[in-house]
Scaffold this motif. Structure first.
Motif, mmCIF file in Angstrom:
data_model
loop_
_atom_site.group_PDB
_atom_site.id
_atom_site.type_symbol
_atom_site.label_atom_id
_atom_site.label_comp_id
_atom_site.label_asym_id
_atom_site.label_seq_id
_atom_site.Cartn_x
_atom_site.Cartn_y
_atom_site.Cartn_z
ATOM 1 N N TYR A 7 0.726 -1.249 -0.102
ATOM 2 C CA TYR A 7 -0.045 0.203 -0.119
ATOM 3 C C TYR A 7 0.937 1.479 0.105
ATOM 4 O O TYR A 7 0.529 2.284 -0.416
ATOM 5 N N CYS A 8 1.971 1.255 0.741
ATOM 6 C CA CYS A 8 2.754 2.518 0.733
ATOM 7 C C CYS A 8 4.124 2.289 0.301
ATOM 8 O O CYS A 8 5.020 3.193 0.255
ATOM 9 N N GLY A 9 4.431 1.104 -0.100
ATOM 10 C CA GLY A 9 5.822 0.820 -0.888
ATOM 11 C C GLY A 9 7.125 0.812 0.114
ATOM 12 O O GLY A 9 8.103 0.870 -0.487
ATOM 13 N N VAL A 10 6.827 0.842 1.572
ATOM 14 C CA VAL A 10 7.897 1.030 2.234
ATOM 15 C C VAL A 10 8.428 -0.360 2.532
ATOM 16 O O VAL A 10 7.756 -1.265 2.957
#
Lengths: 106, 187
Positions: free
Chosen positions: A8-11
């Motif tokens: 979802y946030c690519g972290v």
């Protein structure tokens, strides 16, 4: 250390930023089902040594639940994908097969 | 509106490898909505374009930070936060959303110092990769035991947001990490 990329946030989140949510893709047996089915849904887990599909939550981050495929023995991560998925997507299966040719989704 | 209100640590400061300070009252508005649909309203109210994933964009009076696929945090003047909520709710009328003034539920710290020292001080207390965190990107992560968000305003100025209830813990943690006897010289 186990590191997953949150879909979802690519972290790139290490396991200390995540909360584990147990096995993924469980089929829930609801009202009208047999006691055996419900017991299986609630308690019985294969506890595999090898490829495993899991639920994780990016608790110290965007807060979203996601699913991951990894090896419980080597901690190798095959991929992560959104939680709104009822079965492992083809690209995840392909990534696992590329690394574990004799593995199959059972 | 802000009369009689104080920030979590009342402007506390600490000197060390980097200087740490409680920034004081900071307006913060949390907006949850379908970000693609809310982009126009956010730009209209804040004057700042909707940030891309993990980005924080700044305008004249406001900054908008991407928090999750359905959440942004708007940083503005403390006295204007309530007005911001009203304006957002009006601009998003008929659209499923939630805008809340969370100014007094958060604490904001400023860290200033040499770039390498800043990244070292933060790296010691977070699992996030500080080597790749460039100005303009916000990283939500943890500082030891608590959730926090970190970003760089410039190479020599970092910001940390945490919940107000853990403000003292985070400040003491940052101060300890920035103790002059704890230089590591990694970054």
């Amino acid at each position: 250390m186990l590191t997953f990329q949150c879909p979802y946030c690519g972290v790139q989140a290490c396991e200390t930023e995540l909360a584990a949510g147990g096995e993924a893709h469980l089929k829930r047996f609801g009202p009208g089902s047999s006691d055996e089915d419900f017991e299986g849904y609630l308690f019985l887990r294969p506890n595999v040594k090898g490829v495993h599909f899991e639920r994780w939550r990016h608790a110290m981050g965007c807060g979203k639940w996601f699913l991951a495929a990894r090896c419980t023995a080597t901690l190798e991560v095959f991929g992560t994908y959104p939680a709104q998925t009822t079965e492992p997507p083809p690209e995840i299966i392909a990534a696992i097969k590329a690394r574990r040719p004799d593995w199959s989704l059972s | 509106m802000s009369e009689g209100r104080v920030s979590a640590l009342g402007g506390a400061q600490s000197q060390g490898l980097v200087n740490i300070r409680d920034i004081g009252l900071q307006g913060m508005v949390s907006l949850r909505a379908d970000l693609a649909q809310a982009a126009k309203a956010v730009e209209q109210v804040t004057g700042v374009a909707m940030p891309a994933m993990r980005a924080i964009t700044s305008g004249k009076a406001c900054s908008v930070a991407w928090m999750s696929p359905d959440e942004v945090l708007i940083l503005c003047d403390h006295a204007q936060a309530d007005g911001m909520v009203t304006a957002l709710s009006k601009a998003l009328a008929g659209q499923h959303h939630l805008a809340v003034n969370v100014s007094d539920a958060r604490a904001l710290f400023g860290l200033s110092g040499p770039e390498g020292a800043l990244r070292d001080v933060l790296s010691k207390i977070t699992p996030a990769d500080l080597t790749t965190l460039a100005p303009g990107e916000m990283r939500r992560t943890r500082l030891q035991q608590v959730a926090a968000a970190i970003w760089f305003e410039t190479e020599a100025e970092a910001r940390v947001i945490c919940f107000r209830s853990v403000a003292r813990y985070v400040f003491d943690l940052l101060a300890m990490s920035a103790h002059t006897s704890g230089a590591v010289g990694h970054h």
